[in-house]
Design an enzyme around this catalytic site. Structure first.
Site, PDB file in Angstrom:
ATOM      1  N   HIS A   6     141.864  49.548  19.224  1.00  0.00           N
ATOM      2  CA  HIS A   6     143.289  49.266  19.410  1.00  0.00           C
ATOM      3  C   HIS A   6     143.921  48.605  18.181  1.00  0.00           C
ATOM      4  O   HIS A   6     144.724  47.679  18.311  1.00  0.00           O
ATOM      5  CB  HIS A   6     143.481  48.370  20.633  1.00  0.00           C
ATOM      6  CG  HIS A   6     144.809  48.521  21.314  1.00  0.00           C
ATOM      7  ND1 HIS A   6     146.011  48.165  20.716  1.00  0.00           N
ATOM      8  CD2 HIS A   6     145.137  48.985  22.539  1.00  0.00           C
ATOM      9  CE1 HIS A   6     147.002  48.392  21.556  1.00  0.00           C
ATOM     10  NE2 HIS A   6     146.502  48.901  22.674  1.00  0.00           N
ATOM     11  N   HIS A  46     143.247  48.140  30.066  1.00  0.00           N
ATOM     12  CA  HIS A  46     142.289  47.901  28.974  1.00  0.00           C
ATOM     13  C   HIS A  46     141.101  47.032  29.378  1.00  0.00           C
ATOM     14  O   HIS A  46     140.671  46.149  28.631  1.00  0.00           O
ATOM     15  CB  HIS A  46     143.009  47.270  27.786  1.00  0.00           C
ATOM     16  CG  HIS A  46     143.974  48.183  27.097  1.00  0.00           C
ATOM     17  ND1 HIS A  46     143.847  49.546  27.097  1.00  0.00           N
ATOM     18  CD2 HIS A  46     145.103  47.905  26.371  1.00  0.00           C
ATOM     19  CE1 HIS A  46     144.841  50.086  26.406  1.00  0.00           C
ATOM     20  NE2 HIS A  46     145.619  49.112  25.965  1.00  0.00           N
ATOM     21  N   GLU A  82     145.103  55.680  19.586  1.00  0.00           N
ATOM     22  CA  GLU A  82     143.906  55.287  20.320  1.00  0.00           C
ATOM     23  C   GLU A  82     143.239  56.501  20.964  1.00  0.00           C
ATOM     24  O   GLU A  82     143.642  56.922  22.054  1.00  0.00           O
ATOM     25  CB  GLU A  82     144.276  54.277  21.405  1.00  0.00           C
ATOM     26  CG  GLU A  82     145.141  53.119  20.944  1.00  0.00           C
ATOM     27  CD  GLU A  82     145.918  52.513  22.092  1.00  0.00           C
ATOM     28  OE1 GLU A  82     145.290  52.149  23.120  1.00  0.00           O
ATOM     29  OE2 GLU A  82     147.156  52.410  21.989  1.00  0.00           O
TER      30      GLU A  82
END
Length: 378
Positions: free
Chosen positions: A188, A114, A340
């Site tokens: 997220h 991420h 996501e």
């Protein structure tokens, strides 16, 4: 285009505290004509709360998160955050681009996750709130400098959150670069549509026939597999809890739950990213596809997720362990789920997957929405 005209009933701006270096952080609350309300911080672009009605008209907050800024500054599980430069995992944090090898920051068992230690979820974005077609919106911009977390090139990113009167939260992303660089942005948020201790009774349908199987480090093995006849198949709606404790090896790989990339069924998937010269955000509205639908039987709430991306990561909060709490509740295992929309994970190391490389002169574009509605009365 965002106007600077402010309607105080639709948009409010309040202080959300400050970083350890004294940088001020704000919280922007958008409210539509139906009373749906979403609060977003310019720190990490984080959705801190999202209030929508149940079938009795009662408004509840349906996302996991905290009431204050400080918990978001630590190593939280990305509650509500914008994710970038690259969402999901990059094996060993390494990739090669145009003959040059790059080493990214590693923050997940030797892998890059991420965006790294200080991804887009840990920076302060420049914010401008206003109205777009009389609907409240928040535009966030950020310049990620060359070398940020190991990535090449200066990347100029713009994200626009817009709350419609149809109870849709639309998120539009765009980015440009001065050097070739990978980009795949996502959101997220963790949802719990009923406010219960877990999300196992939520019913999920995912518009996918295939998914990417994982190794034990949650890195894709490099090929698609059919979902048919497996406990990972959500093409026909079923509860999250129906098969989550199956002994299927892929559920073990997902830390005892779902944490997998589903390839969306669509006839018009682009084989590259949505990259075009001199394009504007929203240019690919015709490619918008439903990725998933989630219903919570008791509250009657329905969440539909749409996207221009080729797939969606479905995660069931397997790593939540009760060590975090906020908004008067403890975040235990499986107390929230994520959907996501994003590009193929680890595509930088798997050339058989579509490319996520953005080059100078191109514009990265992606669009997604969370649409809230109610089950029809039986």
């Amino acid at each position: 285009m965002i106007t600077t005209v402010r309607n105080e009933e639709k948009i409010t701006q309040t202080s959300f505290g400050q970083l350890n270096d004294g940088t001020a952080v704000d919280l922007y609350t958008l409210t539509n004509r139906r009373g749906m309300q979403v609060s977003i911080s310019n720190f990490g672009g984080i959705i801190t709360s999202l209030y929508c009605p149940d079938r009795k008209g009662k408004f509840d907050d349906v996302v996991l998160g905290f009431d204050t800024l400080q918990p978001y500054l630590t190593n939280t599980p990305y509650f509500g955050a914008l994710i970038g430069r690259v969402g999901n995992r990059i094996a060993a944090g390494r990739f090669s681009l145009d003959g040059i090898d790059y080493q990214l920051e590693t923050n997940d068992n030797g892998n890059h996750l991420h965006g790294g230690v200080r991804g887009f979820d840990k920076v302060v974005w420049r914010a401008e709130a206003g109205l777009e077609q009389q609907q409240p919106c928040l535009q966030l911009t950020y310049l990620s400098p060359d070398g940020d977390q190991g990535y090449p090139g200066n990347l100029e990113v713009e994200v626009c959150y817009r709350l419609t009167d149809c109870n849709e939260l639309i998120t539009e992303y765009s980015a440009v670069t001065d050097r070739p660089t990978p980009v795949t942005l996502t959101q997220h948020s963790y949802f719990n549509l009923g406010g219960d201790s877990d999300i196992l009774s939520h019913r999920v349908a995912i518009n996918a026939d295939t998914y990417l199987p994982l190794n034990k480090q949650l890195i894709p093995l490099g090929h698609r597999e059919s979902l048919r006849g497996t406990p990972l198949d959500f093409l026909m709606e079923k509860s999250i809890g129906a098969d989550i404790d199956s002994d299927h090896p892929q559920l073990f790989a997902g830390a005892g739950g779902y944490d997998h990339y589903y390839v969306i069924n669509r006839s018009d998937v682009l084989h590259e990213h949505h990259l075009v010269k001199n394009a504007t955000v929203g240019a690919y509205a015709s490619y918008y596809t439903m990725a998933a639908r989630v219903t919570e039987p008791i509250s009657g709430r329905v969440l539909t997720v749409g996207t221009t991306e080729p797939g969606v990561q479905f995660y069931t909060g397997n790593f939540l362990d009760g060590s975090l709490s906020g908004k008067g509740r403890v975040f235990s295992r499986r107390s929230g789920f994520c959907l996501e929309p994003q590009h193929f994970p680890d595509s930088l190391n798997q050339p058989q997957f579509p490319s996520c490389i953005l080059r100078p002169g191109q514009v990265y574009q992606s669009r997604m929405n969370y649409a809230f509605s109610l089950l029809e009365a039986e």
